[in-house]
Design an enzyme around this catalytic site. Structure first.
Site, PDB file in Angstrom:
ATOM      1  N   CYS A 169     -39.724 -20.150   1.778  1.00  0.00           N
ATOM      2  CA  CYS A 169     -40.815 -19.440   2.830  1.00  0.00           C
ATOM      3  C   CYS A 169     -40.566 -20.102   4.003  1.00  0.00           C
ATOM      4  O   CYS A 169     -41.024 -21.403   4.103  1.00  0.00           O
ATOM      5  CB  CYS A 169     -41.952 -19.788   2.123  1.00  0.00           C
ATOM      6  SG  CYS A 169     -43.357 -19.243   3.361  1.00  0.00           S
ATOM      7  N   CYS A 178     -43.656 -21.167   5.567  1.00  0.00           N
ATOM      8  CA  CYS A 178     -44.436 -22.382   5.124  1.00  0.00           C
ATOM      9  C   CYS A 178     -43.812 -23.830   5.410  1.00  0.00           C
ATOM     10  O   CYS A 178     -44.470 -24.569   5.810  1.00  0.00           O
ATOM     11  CB  CYS A 178     -44.594 -22.354   3.568  1.00  0.00           C
ATOM     12  SG  CYS A 178     -44.750 -20.724   3.040  1.00  0.00           S
ATOM     13  N   ASP A 179     -42.391 -23.684   5.514  1.00  0.00           N
ATOM     14  CA  ASP A 179     -41.777 -24.895   5.518  1.00  0.00           C
ATOM     15  C   ASP A 179     -40.959 -25.126   6.772  1.00  0.00           C
ATOM     16  O   ASP A 179     -40.282 -26.220   7.005  1.00  0.00           O
ATOM     17  CB  ASP A 179     -40.796 -25.092   4.139  1.00  0.00           C
ATOM     18  CG  ASP A 179     -41.679 -25.120   2.900  1.00  0.00           C
ATOM     19  OD1 ASP A 179     -42.812 -25.434   3.087  1.00  0.00           O
ATOM     20  OD2 ASP A 179     -41.122 -24.563   2.013  1.00  0.00           O
TER      21      ASP A 179
END
Ligand code: NDP
Length: 315
Positions: A136, A139-140
């Site tokens: 992701c 997200c990261d």
């Protein structure tokens, strides 16, 4: 053990689950929506959604999911922040159990459990999980600002992830196993015109290396051919974007699925082989997997469930 009865249990909370919730609650079915361990589903991990009708300027994924949830709650759907872990579809009413061991007895069930990112299956993916390996970018990606990263895959997801990362990172490699991208033409064009994205065609990942986290990827180009070539790229982030697996393991043996685990429905109806159990969204859709098509099947599943409950005098 606590026990609750409901006319309609909706398992899952992506666009399919919430849309089923909107329709079912407006039909006065007072559905329970178990939102699972990723409330809002995959779209809470995406950035901007440009192709959902009604948002000419685009909308952020998490924002759209919150709106859908609020819309379902407005008409009386109850959203529960837990996961259904067991189901028994062998007799009606259906008996389901959540992660707190509470039973939910339901006259009808709509399964909207979606799908999850696939991994390559390399041992190194486990070894470096959370230490450079991610599925992701939204997200990261932030952790890799001004660093070099790689994205595996050549579909729309991979292109979207690469484009997003290219705004944060110094350089983004796309590792593509074929000699072409599968993504839509518009996506391909965007990727190809971004200066800090380099596409490595006909390349497969064989491993990752690094001391305390990912420092690079071992690759092979033209695998199995005469001009096969092994080489490494130095990156600190390794992002998987190679498709998804339906989240249907808890229904195995209870309901008919295809060999990949997608639930079989009696299209155009959303009914399954178990009378009273319906399926909508990505968990039953190996082909389209779009937010809008998931929402569409969520609507159909709620209408199908309503009709089913009427026919069985349970409503
Ligand atoms: P896709 O199945 O479309 O693409 C998967 C990609 O990963 C392909 O390039 C595939 O290669 C590659 N791949 C699969 N397995 C491996 C492996 N073991 N090793 C290396 N590469 C591998 O999945 P997506 O998640 O990209 O998209 C799913 C659906 O969602 C599509 O319909 C897509 O259009 C849609 N989507 C739309 C978006 C938008 O419109 N904004 C955004 C994201 C997704 P190969 O081609 O060789 O099979």
């Amino acid at each position: 053990m606590e026990e609750r009865k409901t006319k309609l249990l909706i398992i899952g909370s992506g666009p399919a689950g919430y849309t089923a919730g909107i329709y079912a609650s407006r039909a006065n079915l007072q559905p329970l929506i178990y939102e699972g361990n990723q409330p809002g589903g995959q779209l809470t991990q995406t950035t901007e959604i440009e192709n959902f009708p009604g948002y000419p300027e685009g909308v952020q994924g998490p924002e759209m999911m919150q709106d859908l949830r609020r819309q379902a709650e407005r008409f009386g759907a109850e959203v529960i922040s837990q996961t259904i872990e067991k189901v028994d579809f062998s007799h009606r009413p259906f008996v389901c159990e959540d992660d707190h061991g509470h039973k939910v007895i339901a006259d009808a069930v709509i399964i909207c459990t979606g799908a999850k990112a696939k991994y390559l299956g390399l041992e190194d993916e486990q070894k470096y999980n959370g230490l450079g390996v991610s599925a992701c970018a939204t997200c990261d990606g932030f952790f890799y600002r001004k660093k070099d990263v790689a994205v595996v895959g050549g579909g729309d997801t991979a292109c979207e992830e690469a484009l997003y990362l290219s705004t944060l990172c110094r350089k983004v490699y796309m590792i593509v196993r074929k000699d072409y991208l599968r993504a839509s033409k518009a996506m391909q064009h965007r990727v190809r015109s971004r200066e800090n994205i380099e596409i490595l065609f006909k390349c497969n990942t064989v491993g990752l290396y690094g001391q305390d986290g990912v420092e690079g990827v071992h690759l092979v180009r033209n695998k199995g051919e005469q001009n096969e070539e092994k080489f490494d790229i130095e990156v600190e982030g390794f992002f998987l974007a190679i498709g998804h697996k339906p989240s249907t393991d808890i229904f195995r043996g209870q309901i008919e699925m295809d060999e990949e685990g997608y639930i079989r429905t009696n299209a155009p109806n959303t009914s399954t082989n178990v009378s009273g159990v319906f399926a909508a969204g990505d968990c039953a859709d190996p082909i389209y997997r779009q937010a809008v098509s998931a929402a569409g099947t969520g609507c159909r599943a709620a209408l199908d469930a309503e009709r089913y409950l009427l026919d069985h005098n349970e409503f």
